[in-house]
Each structure stands twice: as structure tokens, then as C-alpha cells.
Design an enzyme around this catalytic site. Structure first.
Site, PDB file in Angstrom:
ATOM      1  CB  ALA A 107      -0.476   4.327   3.215  1.00 33.39           C
ATOM      2  CB  SER A 108      -2.227  -0.968   0.814  1.00 31.23           C
ATOM      3  OG  SER A 108      -1.434  -0.781  -0.341  1.00 31.23           O
TER       4      SER A 108
ATOM      5  CG  ASP B  58      14.258   2.017   5.790  1.00 26.05           C
ATOM      6  OD1 ASP B  58      14.492   2.416   6.953  1.00 26.05           O
ATOM      7  OD2 ASP B  58      13.388   1.166   5.532  1.00 26.05           O
TER       8      ASP B  58
ATOM      9  CB  SER C  39      -0.387  -4.190  -0.368  1.00 29.49           C
ATOM     10  OG  SER C  39       0.847  -4.477   0.242  1.00 29.49           O
TER      11      SER C  39
ATOM     12  CG  ASN D  87       5.372   5.060   0.104  1.00 33.13           C
ATOM     13  OD1 ASN D  87       5.297   6.142  -0.464  1.00 33.13           O
ATOM     14  ND2 ASN D  87       6.517   4.543   0.515  1.00 33.13           N
TER      15      ASN D  87
ATOM     16  CG  ASP E  85       9.688   2.063  -1.588  1.00 34.46           C
ATOM     17  OD1 ASP E  85       9.670   2.895  -0.663  1.00 34.46           O
ATOM     18  OD2 ASP E  85       8.895   1.094  -1.654  1.00 34.46           O
TER      19      ASP E  85
HETATM   20  O1  G3H Z   1       7.696  -1.346   1.087  1.00 34.00           O
HETATM   21  C1  G3H Z   1       7.854  -2.272   0.320  1.00 34.00           C
HETATM   22  C2  G3H Z   1       7.259  -2.211  -1.037  1.00 34.00           C
HETATM   23  O2  G3H Z   1       5.946  -2.686  -1.028  1.00 34.00           O
HETATM   24  C3  G3H Z   1       8.126  -2.909  -2.011  1.00 34.00           C
HETATM   25  O3  G3H Z   1       8.007  -4.282  -1.899  1.00 34.00           O
HETATM   26  O4  G3H Z   1      10.351  -5.123  -1.846  1.00 34.00           O
HETATM   27  O5  G3H Z   1       8.474  -6.631  -2.438  1.00 34.00           O
HETATM   28  O6  G3H Z   1       9.226  -4.843  -4.015  1.00 34.00           O
HETATM   29  P1  G3H Z   1       9.086  -5.282  -2.591  1.00 34.00           P
HETATM   30  P1  13P Z   2       1.717  -1.228   1.322  1.00 33.77           P
HETATM   31  O1  13P Z   2       2.259  -2.592   1.537  1.00 33.77           O
HETATM   32  O2  13P Z   2       0.753  -0.858   2.405  1.00 33.77           O
HETATM   33  O3  13P Z   2       1.149  -1.013  -0.021  1.00 33.77           O
HETATM   34  O4  13P Z   2       2.953  -0.188   1.495  1.00 33.77           O
HETATM   35  C1  13P Z   2       3.815   0.075   0.424  1.00 33.77           C
HETATM   36  C2  13P Z   2       5.027   0.839   0.826  1.00 33.77           C
HETATM   37  O5  13P Z   2       5.142   1.379   1.905  1.00 33.77           O
HETATM   38  C3  13P Z   2       6.110   0.940  -0.149  1.00 33.77           C
HETATM   39  O6  13P Z   2       7.240   1.549   0.376  1.00 33.77           O
HETATM   40 ZN    ZN Z   3       7.509   1.248   2.499  1.00 41.52          ZN
END
Ligand code: G3H
Ligand code: 13P
Ligand code: ZN
Length: 323
Positions: A227-228, A115, A271, A268, A93
Site C-alpha cells: 500500500a505504498s 502467509d 517502499s 502496510n 511480516d
Molecule cells: O512485503 C514485503 C516487505 O516490503 C518486506 O520486504 O522482504 O525485502 O524485507 P523485504
Molecule cells: P509496499 O511495497 O507497497 O510498501 O508494501 C509493503 C508490504 O506490504 C509489507 O508487507
Molecule cells: Zn506485504
């Protein structure tokens, strides 16, 4: 070199062929610890849903990249032991460099995101194309991104949203050879997605942009990050049991359901998992202040996560019974 095929993983490109036809979105769930991974797998086995296990570079730093991929490998064995045959992709990701993508491809990931959205269009094309060339040699899928989401993308924060320009997508897809494209239509990362004044409701996502993108690249898999839905019950629980999350608000579920029926093939969610886990742990701590065995609070948190992921697969993404 470890191939994802040896581990029994599927590419995201393969998952999207079915998702486009079936008008649902495959969940992209992030994990960085054992309980999250167990819950994702259990929920997807129980709902017979395909799933994309997502590892961010922050997760790699936190939990150790070697451990995370072995955990994903273990998850594949657990699925087999349960007599399930759900399809699973292991996805990087928000990969931000070519080297990181290569490292994931060489260690068993079936899909990577590069990205390049913070770069200028041409630089994004050059970087994404380079990753695609390496990935496709190994049969691995690549997700690119055009447009910038507001909020935090793996330690890179953006102050404002830059919606995807539909007029750029054909050229980007053609020049890079990506297998899927993340676009910006008003979602954002984290638990504070919209700043609302009293009495205001969440603004609708820019479905006009999504429709124009679909018109220009028909049938091409689109991805929605951020998309949470920031489930209000978990925010309320967190606040009730000593937390402080004022004005946390996410994308309404009906909008996500609408997106899932379109060319959006992956949604995705990270959150919402963080919120569910935090809410349950706070409840246990508040109600049983003498508890000190991590299994006694991480266990209930894991159960809550299973419930939440099942709910998402069935009611929001439409991915239940699709694997
Ligand atoms: O888009 C970001 C994801 O929620 C991953 O978050 O970099 O804190 O693991 P993180
Ligand atoms: P949320 O923060 O909305 O869950 O998005 C997660 C995400 O896009 C991970 O790449
Ligand atoms: Zn993301």
C-alpha cells in the site's frame, strides 16, 4: 520464552478493536535498520499514532533477528522516556513457515503473519490454523492471507494478481481462527505497482471485492499489503540526483484514505520509506560529494523519513491522535 507483555507491546487484535470503531488504519511500517526504526517511533510519538513495527524474514536475515527484537525493545523504552504512551505491536511480516512464527512468538513478538497465500486453500487453512493454535496459547495475534498480490512478497515473486475470492473468506476465518485477514484487491508490493501506457491513469482498487468481504464478515479486521503510494516527489528526487526509476507508480492516496475508513485496519508501507531514504541520501551525495560521515547522510534521511511517516499518519491512515 520472552513474552511481548514484559516488553510492553500490544497485540494487533487489540489495536484493531479501536481502529474499526474509529474508522482509521494502523500503520504497518517495516524496519530493518536503526534510522528507520528511530524515524517510525519519533513520527508516531509526535502524531500520537499507534503503530505496528514489522519485521520480514528478509529483515531478520539482513539485520540479525536478535538485534532487531532488542531494537524494538529499546524503542519501547524510548517511548516511555519521551512521556508517550502510544501503543505498539511487534509483528512478523510474511512469515512463511510454522517454525518461523513459533520462533517469533517465543522471542517477544505480539503478532505474526502466516502467509499461506501461495498454497491451495485447504493447505493454507491447515498451516494458518496450526499457527493460530500456538499463537493464541500465548495471547499473540495472527494475520492470514487469502488471494495473491502481484510482485514480490519477501523473495517470493508472483507474476499475476489473484484477487481474493469473497466467497472463501467466511470459511477461512471460521476454520483458522485468525485475528485479521490480508486480502488482494489490486495492490502489489514494491515501487512498480502498475504498468501504465502513456496517458493512462492508475486503475482503481477493487472496492467491490472489499465491500463483499465486509458484507460476509462484518467488523472483521482486514489488512492491505503493498500500500505504498510511491510518492512522486521522492521518485523525482531519485531521478534528479542520478537514480533511475522509470515508471515507478503506487496506490493513489485518496484510495488508501477510502480503504482506511472501511474495515481495513492495517495498511502496510515499506517502499515509501525506502524511496524517501534513497532520495535524501542521493541528494546529499550529489550536493556534497566530499561528505563521508554516514551520520551526515543517514541523519538527513532519517529526518525525511520522520516527515514522511507523520504525513502518512495524519493525511492517509487517519491514525494520528488515536493512541
Ligand atoms: O512485503 C514485503 C516487505 O516490503 C518486506 O520486504 O522482504 O525485502 O524485507 P523485504
Ligand atoms: P509496499 O511495497 O507497497 O510498501 O508494501 C509493503 C508490504 O506490504 C509489507 O508487507
Ligand atoms: Zn506485504
Amino acid at each position: 520464552m520472552v513474552s511481548y507483555k514484559e516488553i510492553g507491546l500490544t497485540t494487533t487484535a487489540d489495536l484493531y478493536v479501536k481502529a474499526i470503531k474509529g474508522k482509521y488504519a494502523v500503520p504497518g511500517y517495516n524496519f530493518n535498520n536503526m534510522e528507520q526504526l528511530q524515524a517510525i517511533i519519533q513520527a508516531c510519538i509526535e502524531t500520537k499514532s499507534p503503530v505496528i513495527l514489522q519485521v520480514s524474514s528478509g529483515a531478520r536475515k539482513y539485520a540479525n533477528q536478535t538485534l532487531l527484537r532488542h531494537m524494538a525493545k529499546g524503542a519501547m523504552e524510548i517511548i516511555k522516556e519521551a512521556g508517550s504512551n502510544i501503543q505498539v505491536a511487534l509483528h512478523l511480516d510474511h512469515g512463511d513457515t510454522y517454525e518461523l512464527c513459533v520462533s517469533c512468538i517465543e522471542t517477544g513478538f505480539s503478532s505474526v503473519m502466516i502467509d499461506g497465500s501461495a498454497h491451495k486453500f485447504d493447505d493454507n487453512v491447515i498451516l494458518t490454523k496450526k499457527v493460530v493454535e500456538f499463537a493464541h496459547k500465548h495471547g499473540v495475534s495472527v494475520e492470514g492471507e487469502l488471494g495473491v498480490l502481484a510482485g514480490i512478497e519477501d523473495e517470493v515473486s508472483h507474476e499475476a494478481t489473484h484477487y481474493t475470492k469473497p466467497e472463501e473468506v467466511e470459511e477461512f476465518v471460521k476454520r483458522t481462527g485468525v485475528d485479521s485477514l490480508a486480502i488482494s484487491i489490486g495492490t502489489s508490493h514494491g515501487a512498480y505497482k502498475f504498468k501504465l501506457k502513456p496517458g493512462e491513469s492508475v486503475p482503481p482498487l477493487r472496492f467491490d471485492i472489499l465491500e463483499e468481504v465486509e458484507r460476509r464478515i462484518p467488523g472483521f479486521p482486514i489488512v492491505l499489503h503493498g500500500a505504498s503510494s510511491v510518492m512522486p516527489e521522492y521518485v523525482a528526487m531519485i531521478n534528479k540526483y542520478g537514480g533511475k526509476m522509470d515508471n515507478a507508480v503506487g496506490v493513489p492516496e485518496d484510495q488508501l484514505r477510502r480503504a482506511a475508513r472501511s474495515a481495513v485496519c492495517k495498511i502496510n508501507i515499506d517502499s515509501d520509506g525506502r524511496l524517501a531514504m534513497t532520495a535524501k541520501i542521493r541528494q546529499v551525495f550529489a550536493e556534497k560529494p566530499g561528505e563521508f560521515d554516514p551520520r551526515k547522510y543517514l541523519g538527513p534521511a532519517r529526518d525525511e523519513l520522520i516527515k514522511m511517516y507523520k504525513y502518512k499518519n495524519i493525511n492517509v491512515l487517519g491514525s494520528a491522535n488515536q493512541s
